[in-house]
Design a protein around this motif. Sequence first.
Motif, short mmCIF file in Angstrom:
data_model
loop_
_atom_site.label_atom_id
_atom_site.label_comp_id
_atom_site.label_asym_id
_atom_site.label_seq_id
_atom_site.Cartn_x
_atom_site.Cartn_y
_atom_site.Cartn_z
N TYR A 48 40.33 35.93 -10.80
CA TYR A 48 41.07 35.27 -9.73
C TYR A 48 41.02 36.05 -8.42
O TYR A 48 41.14 35.46 -7.34
CB TYR A 48 42.51 34.99 -10.17
CG TYR A 48 42.57 33.84 -11.16
CD1 TYR A 48 42.53 32.53 -10.73
CD2 TYR A 48 42.60 34.08 -12.53
CE1 TYR A 48 42.56 31.47 -11.63
CE2 TYR A 48 42.62 33.04 -13.45
CZ TYR A 48 42.59 31.73 -12.99
OH TYR A 48 42.60 30.68 -13.89
N VAL A 51 37.58 34.75 -7.15
CA VAL A 51 37.53 33.32 -6.81
C VAL A 51 38.53 32.95 -5.71
O VAL A 51 38.20 32.19 -4.79
CB VAL A 51 37.78 32.47 -8.07
CG1 VAL A 51 37.84 30.98 -7.72
CG2 VAL A 51 36.69 32.72 -9.11
N LEU A 52 39.75 33.47 -5.79
CA LEU A 52 40.81 33.07 -4.87
C LEU A 52 41.27 34.18 -3.93
O LEU A 52 42.13 33.96 -3.07
CB LEU A 52 42.01 32.54 -5.66
CG LEU A 52 41.74 31.30 -6.52
CD1 LEU A 52 42.99 30.91 -7.30
CD2 LEU A 52 41.25 30.13 -5.67
N VAL A 231 41.46 26.30 -0.67
CA VAL A 231 40.51 27.36 -0.36
C VAL A 231 39.72 26.97 0.88
O VAL A 231 39.65 25.80 1.26
CB VAL A 231 39.54 27.62 -1.53
CG1 VAL A 231 40.31 28.09 -2.77
CG2 VAL A 231 38.71 26.38 -1.85
N VAL A 234 34.70 25.82 -0.96
CA VAL A 234 34.63 25.51 -2.40
C VAL A 234 33.32 26.00 -3.00
O VAL A 234 33.26 26.37 -4.18
CB VAL A 234 34.82 24.00 -2.66
CG1 VAL A 234 36.22 23.56 -2.28
CG2 VAL A 234 33.79 23.18 -1.92
N ASP A 236 31.68 28.76 -2.26
CA ASP A 236 31.86 30.18 -2.56
C ASP A 236 32.67 30.36 -3.84
O ASP A 236 32.39 31.25 -4.65
CB ASP A 236 32.58 30.88 -1.40
CG ASP A 236 31.65 31.20 -0.24
OD1 ASP A 236 30.42 31.04 -0.41
OD2 ASP A 236 32.15 31.59 0.83
N CYS A 237 33.68 29.53 -4.03
CA CYS A 237 34.49 29.61 -5.26
C CYS A 237 33.65 29.32 -6.49
O CYS A 237 33.81 29.97 -7.53
CB CYS A 237 35.65 28.64 -5.18
SG CYS A 237 36.94 29.09 -4.01
N ALA A 241 33.13 31.98 -9.44
CA ALA A 241 33.60 31.64 -10.78
C ALA A 241 32.51 31.86 -11.81
O ALA A 241 32.75 32.46 -12.87
CB ALA A 241 34.08 30.19 -10.82
N ASP A 260 38.42 29.14 -16.15
CA ASP A 260 38.35 30.59 -16.08
C ASP A 260 37.79 31.16 -17.39
O ASP A 260 37.53 30.40 -18.34
CB ASP A 260 39.71 31.19 -15.70
CG ASP A 260 40.75 31.11 -16.80
OD1 ASP A 260 40.40 30.90 -17.98
OD2 ASP A 260 41.95 31.28 -16.48
N VAL A 268 40.13 23.74 -7.22
CA VAL A 268 40.17 24.27 -5.86
C VAL A 268 39.80 23.13 -4.91
O VAL A 268 38.87 22.37 -5.17
CB VAL A 268 39.24 25.48 -5.65
CG1 VAL A 268 39.72 26.66 -6.48
CG2 VAL A 268 37.80 25.15 -6.00
#
Length: 274
Positions: A48, A51-52, A231, A234, A236-237, A241, A260, A268
């Motif tokens: 996390y 990702v975040l 975010v 998205v 990049d997330c 991930a 996850d 997201v």
Amino acid sequence: MNQDTPASGRPSTDKARKRNVLSTHSVFGAPCWVSLTSRDLKTTEDFYTAVLGWRWRGAKLGEHFRIALVDGVPVAGIAAVAAMWQMAVAWTPYFAVPDADVAVARARERGGTAAVGPLSFPPGRAALLADRDGATFGIWQGELVSNWEAWRRVAPTFIRLHTRNAFDAAIFYGEILDWASGTPGCCSVEYEGGEVVLRSRGDVVARIDSGAEEAAPDPSVRPHWQVHFAVSDVADCARAAEKHGGSVLQEDETELILRDPDGAQFTVTSRRIH
């Protein structure tokens, strides 16, 4: 109780508490916290963070618990107790209520179940419930996480209930959480674009849709609350991930459904469209 509670986000000084902390008597019926049950704390933190962009601090419940921070604001509780307590890996939203006992009694009267609580977590009380179709959610009575408006700015953009009958679910939750009751501060409920939309102080805080099938074989589409995080990018997330042991379950330009490393699903959503 499977997570740290909103009480863990109390400001560091008494003066800050008096100025910033709202209670469930002033904000009620709305989502006020989200929590994750995981298996491995280090893996969860690394995922996390990547990702975040979350940062972390300890929690009062012990070494298996952490609080996620965004710009110094507590946004979520993480508990690495899934294996130890034989609990499902999942994200769970918590709703603010003025009286946990009343909320639990209402849920039971309407066919819901109380899995845990209400339990005392000074300065409040919490319970973990399931609605009539089995979707899990929590309730919290007491002081909220720091300033509720600050949490709303950096926490989930909203939560969505995927269920079999959106109208039936809205009635169930509305009667428990006093939605559209006319009480000052309660959440408003509207029907927009095929969904039931919940607003608190003008902000969209939850949506309910009837996307699940009556006898769906896939557990991912059974009635459940899905947490959506806002975010900036998205894409990049998605890359982060997959690089850190997660997977992309569904993807478009503005929204991703991710899993996850432990199997918990979340969404997201592009900050630009909210």
